[in-house]
Write a protein that holds these residues in place. Structure first.
Motif, PDB file in Angstrom:
ATOM      1  N   ARG A   1       2.239   6.198  -7.233  1.00 41.55           N
ATOM      2  CA  ARG A   1       1.317   7.324  -7.823  1.00 41.55           C
ATOM      3  C   ARG A   1       2.075   8.955  -7.544  1.00 41.55           C
ATOM      4  O   ARG A   1       1.462   9.760  -8.173  1.00 41.55           O
ATOM      5  CB  ARG A   1      -0.126   7.436  -7.077  1.00 41.55           C
ATOM      6  CG  ARG A   1      -0.653   5.999  -7.357  1.00 41.55           C
ATOM      7  CD  ARG A   1      -2.061   6.049  -6.699  1.00 41.55           C
ATOM      8  NE  ARG A   1      -2.906   4.955  -7.191  1.00 41.55           N
ATOM      9  CZ  ARG A   1      -3.837   4.353  -6.551  1.00 41.55           C
ATOM     10  NH1 ARG A   1      -4.117   4.442  -5.275  1.00 41.55           N
ATOM     11  NH2 ARG A   1      -4.579   3.409  -7.076  1.00 41.55           N
ATOM     12  N   LYS A   2       2.856   8.933  -6.729  1.00 39.72           N
ATOM     13  CA  LYS A   2       3.545  10.397  -6.572  1.00 39.72           C
ATOM     14  C   LYS A   2       4.483  10.550  -8.034  1.00 39.72           C
ATOM     15  O   LYS A   2       4.784  11.723  -8.222  1.00 39.72           O
ATOM     16  CB  LYS A   2       4.419  10.487  -5.418  1.00 39.72           C
ATOM     17  CG  LYS A   2       3.505  10.542  -4.127  1.00 39.72           C
ATOM     18  CD  LYS A   2       4.597  10.617  -2.987  1.00 39.72           C
ATOM     19  CE  LYS A   2       3.611  10.428  -1.969  1.00 39.72           C
ATOM     20  NZ  LYS A   2       4.204  10.548  -0.294  1.00 39.72           N
TER      21      LYS A   2
ATOM     22  N   ARG B   1       1.042   4.205  -2.881  1.00 40.79           N
ATOM     23  CA  ARG B   1       1.125   5.571  -2.790  1.00 40.79           C
ATOM     24  C   ARG B   1       2.432   6.045  -3.421  1.00 40.79           C
ATOM     25  O   ARG B   1       2.029   7.091  -3.995  1.00 40.79           O
ATOM     26  CB  ARG B   1       0.864   6.092  -1.234  1.00 40.79           C
ATOM     27  CG  ARG B   1       0.836   7.158  -0.967  1.00 40.79           C
ATOM     28  CD  ARG B   1       0.624   7.429   0.378  1.00 40.79           C
ATOM     29  NE  ARG B   1       1.847   7.179   1.220  1.00 40.79           N
ATOM     30  CZ  ARG B   1       1.916   6.545   2.240  1.00 40.79           C
ATOM     31  NH1 ARG B   1       0.830   6.250   3.259  1.00 40.79           N
ATOM     32  NH2 ARG B   1       3.068   6.194   2.933  1.00 40.79           N
ATOM     33  N   ASN B   2       3.551   5.665  -3.150  1.00 36.70           N
ATOM     34  CA  ASN B   2       4.561   6.446  -3.727  1.00 36.70           C
ATOM     35  C   ASN B   2       4.622   6.283  -5.353  1.00 36.70           C
ATOM     36  O   ASN B   2       5.192   7.275  -5.770  1.00 36.70           O
ATOM     37  CB  ASN B   2       6.072   5.750  -3.019  1.00 36.70           C
ATOM     38  CG  ASN B   2       6.048   5.904  -1.606  1.00 36.70           C
ATOM     39  OD1 ASN B   2       5.588   7.116  -1.113  1.00 36.70           O
ATOM     40  ND2 ASN B   2       6.712   5.174  -0.514  1.00 36.70           N
TER      41      ASN B   2
ATOM     42  N   ARG C   1       0.871  -1.260  -0.062  1.00 39.54           N
ATOM     43  CA  ARG C   1      -0.037   0.019  -0.023  1.00 39.54           C
ATOM     44  C   ARG C   1       0.890   1.304  -0.019  1.00 39.54           C
ATOM     45  O   ARG C   1       0.358   2.202  -0.688  1.00 39.54           O
ATOM     46  CB  ARG C   1      -1.029   0.171   1.328  1.00 39.54           C
ATOM     47  CG  ARG C   1      -1.996  -1.223   1.018  1.00 39.54           C
ATOM     48  CD  ARG C   1      -2.576  -1.765   2.297  1.00 39.54           C
ATOM     49  NE  ARG C   1      -3.715  -2.365   1.942  1.00 39.54           N
ATOM     50  CZ  ARG C   1      -3.359  -3.747   1.447  1.00 39.54           C
ATOM     51  NH1 ARG C   1      -2.185  -4.217   1.071  1.00 39.54           N
ATOM     52  NH2 ARG C   1      -4.519  -4.605   1.187  1.00 39.54           N
TER      53      ARG C   1
END
Length: 165
Positions: A97-98, A94-95, A90
């Protein structure tokens, strides 16, 4: 062939591995004898070659594979309420998507690559490739000193290390 000489593979992941957030992973030890970035590239390239051989989505397989472990903490010492196998995919998503847009297949690869240690199975065949290849590279990287001893015809080092444990 070394992965950097595979033009198609580099088209898919070149910008990702040049990103400063991704390059950070080259400073983090992973599976004792590799860096997290090197591990991720190994998983991505091996998975990409398998997906390509079967005519599956090699691009998403490569991209998901290279981002599957995109987290920056030491998993051996950092404790969470839920285990590392559940948390780090997870965080990796998230990383990821950055630094880029992640499609549904890449998301599934990143989130489900710990299947076996987690409950939810992968949704796509490419996710199974990355899951399996990730385990292969984890073992291969962990046994590096032993394979190196055999390569150099020094099996006595292998026996000595085993006996010390």
């Amino acid at each position: 062939m070394h992965y950097t000489q595979d033009k198609e593979f580099m088209e898919y992941i070149g910008q990702l591995i040049e990103n400063p957030r991704m390059k950070r992973m080259d400073q983090i030890v992973h599976h004792h004898h590799s860096t997290r970035l090197k591990h991720s590239i190994n998983v991505a390239y091996t998975s990409y070659k398998i997906a390509k051989k079967f005519g599956w989505d090699a691009k998403s397989t490569a991209r998901g594979g290279v981002m599957h472990d995109m987290f920056y903490y030491d998993w051996r010492t950092t404790k969470f309420n839920k285990g590392h196998a559940w948390i780090h995919p997870r965080i990796a998503l998230r990383n990821a998507r950055k630094i880029t847009t992640v499609n549904k297949l890449e998301e599934d690869i990143i989130l489900k690559h710990m299947w076996g240690a987690t409950i939810a199975p992968p949704r796509y065949k490419e996710s199974y490739i990355v899951t399996t290849v990730d385990k292969y590279w984890a073992v291969r990287e962990a046994i590096t000193p032993y394979t190196e001893a055999f390569k150099h015809r020094r099996p006595h080092l292998f026996h000595r290390r085993i006996l010390k444990r």
